[in-house]
Scaffold this motif. Structure first.
Motif, PDB file in Angstrom:
ATOM      1  N   ALA A 286       0.852  -1.190   0.000  1.00  8.66           N
ATOM      2  CA  ALA A 286       0.000   0.000   0.000  1.00  8.66           C
ATOM      3  C   ALA A 286       0.888   1.240   0.000  1.00  8.66           C
ATOM      4  O   ALA A 286       1.667   1.459   0.929  1.00  8.66           O
ATOM      5  CB  ALA A 286      -0.904   0.004   1.225  1.00  8.66           C
TER       6      ALA A 286
ATOM      7  N   GLY B  14      -1.861   7.352  -0.391  1.00  6.62           N
ATOM      8  CA  GLY B  14      -3.182   7.501  -0.981  1.00  6.62           C
ATOM      9  C   GLY B  14      -4.130   8.133   0.028  1.00  6.62           C
ATOM     10  O   GLY B  14      -3.697   8.700   1.024  1.00  6.62           O
TER      11      GLY B  14
ATOM     12  N   SER C 270      -6.317   5.083  -3.934  1.00  5.34           N
ATOM     13  CA  SER C 270      -5.203   4.372  -3.306  1.00  5.34           C
ATOM     14  C   SER C 270      -4.329   3.758  -4.386  1.00  5.34           C
ATOM     15  O   SER C 270      -4.785   3.490  -5.501  1.00  5.34           O
ATOM     16  CB  SER C 270      -5.714   3.298  -2.336  1.00  5.34           C
ATOM     17  OG  SER C 270      -6.514   2.344  -3.001  1.00  5.34           O
TER      18      SER C 270
ATOM     19  N   GLU D 103      -1.510   0.631  -5.081  1.00  8.97           N
ATOM     20  CA  GLU D 103      -0.928  -0.624  -4.615  1.00  8.97           C
ATOM     21  C   GLU D 103       0.099  -1.109  -5.630  1.00  8.97           C
ATOM     22  O   GLU D 103      -0.238  -1.401  -6.774  1.00  8.97           O
ATOM     23  CB  GLU D 103      -2.001  -1.699  -4.413  1.00  8.97           C
ATOM     24  CG  GLU D 103      -2.949  -1.403  -3.276  1.00  8.97           C
ATOM     25  CD  GLU D 103      -4.009  -2.485  -3.085  1.00  8.97           C
ATOM     26  OE1 GLU D 103      -3.834  -3.622  -3.603  1.00  8.97           O
ATOM     27  OE2 GLU D 103      -5.015  -2.193  -2.422  1.00  8.97           O
TER      28      GLU D 103
ATOM     29  N   GLY E 226     -10.475   4.982  -2.760  1.00  9.76           N
ATOM     30  CA  GLY E 226      -9.388   4.189  -2.193  1.00  9.76           C
ATOM     31  C   GLY E 226      -9.914   2.989  -1.421  1.00  9.76           C
ATOM     32  O   GLY E 226     -11.059   2.950  -0.993  1.00  9.76           O
TER      33      GLY E 226
ATOM     34  N   SER F  99      -8.506  -0.583   1.222  1.00 10.86           N
ATOM     35  CA  SER F  99      -7.454  -1.190   2.025  1.00 10.86           C
ATOM     36  C   SER F  99      -7.315  -2.659   1.633  1.00 10.86           C
ATOM     37  O   SER F  99      -8.063  -3.164   0.782  1.00 10.86           O
ATOM     38  CB  SER F  99      -7.797  -1.079   3.515  1.00 10.86           C
ATOM     39  OG  SER F  99      -8.902  -1.913   3.808  1.00 10.86           O
TER      40      SER F  99
END
Length: 117
Positions: free
Chosen positions: A22, A25, A30, A32, A105, A107
């Motif tokens: 990660a 962001g 975001s 990756e 974004g 996770s």
């Protein structure tokens, strides 16, 4: 300003050799960074986030639910719409490296909290 150094980035390894990191962001988008070994494919999946996949090294083939496929080489990119079912496979002979951008974004919970179908 939010700085995320590659060496300090949160990492997740969904499968052996498939590493995701990660990068900086926000809730709006975001980034990756990822590696994907030869022959590895993500499962067919979809998500609420729009996605842009950029190939930095190697090649990646994006598969769609309708059976079509497109192979991307170094510096090629693809836009995946929200809820578009797809899989990403390394169909090359070397480790692939790429960058995924998601909006909004997200996770790693997308993978860790996911029920495989």
């Amino acid at each position: 300003m939010d700085i995320v150094r590659q060496s300090d980035a949160e990492t997740y390894e969904p499968d052996e050799g498939w590493e995701r990191r990660a990068l900086a962001g926000s809730n709006e988008f975001s980034f990756e960074w990822f590696t994907k070994p030869p022959g590895h494919s993500s499962p067919m999946h979809d998500h609420e986030n729009e996605q842009v996949c950029l190939v930095l090294e190697g090649e990646l083939t994006l598969h769609s639910e309708d059976g079509s496929s497109e192979t991307l080489e170094r510096y090629d990119s693809a836009h995946v719409e929200s809820w578009e079912t797809h899989a990403v496979e390394n169909t090359g002979d070397e480790m692939a490296v790429g960058l995924d951008v998601f909006a909004p974004g997200r996770s790693f919970d997308f993978w860790t909290d996911r029920d495989d179908e």
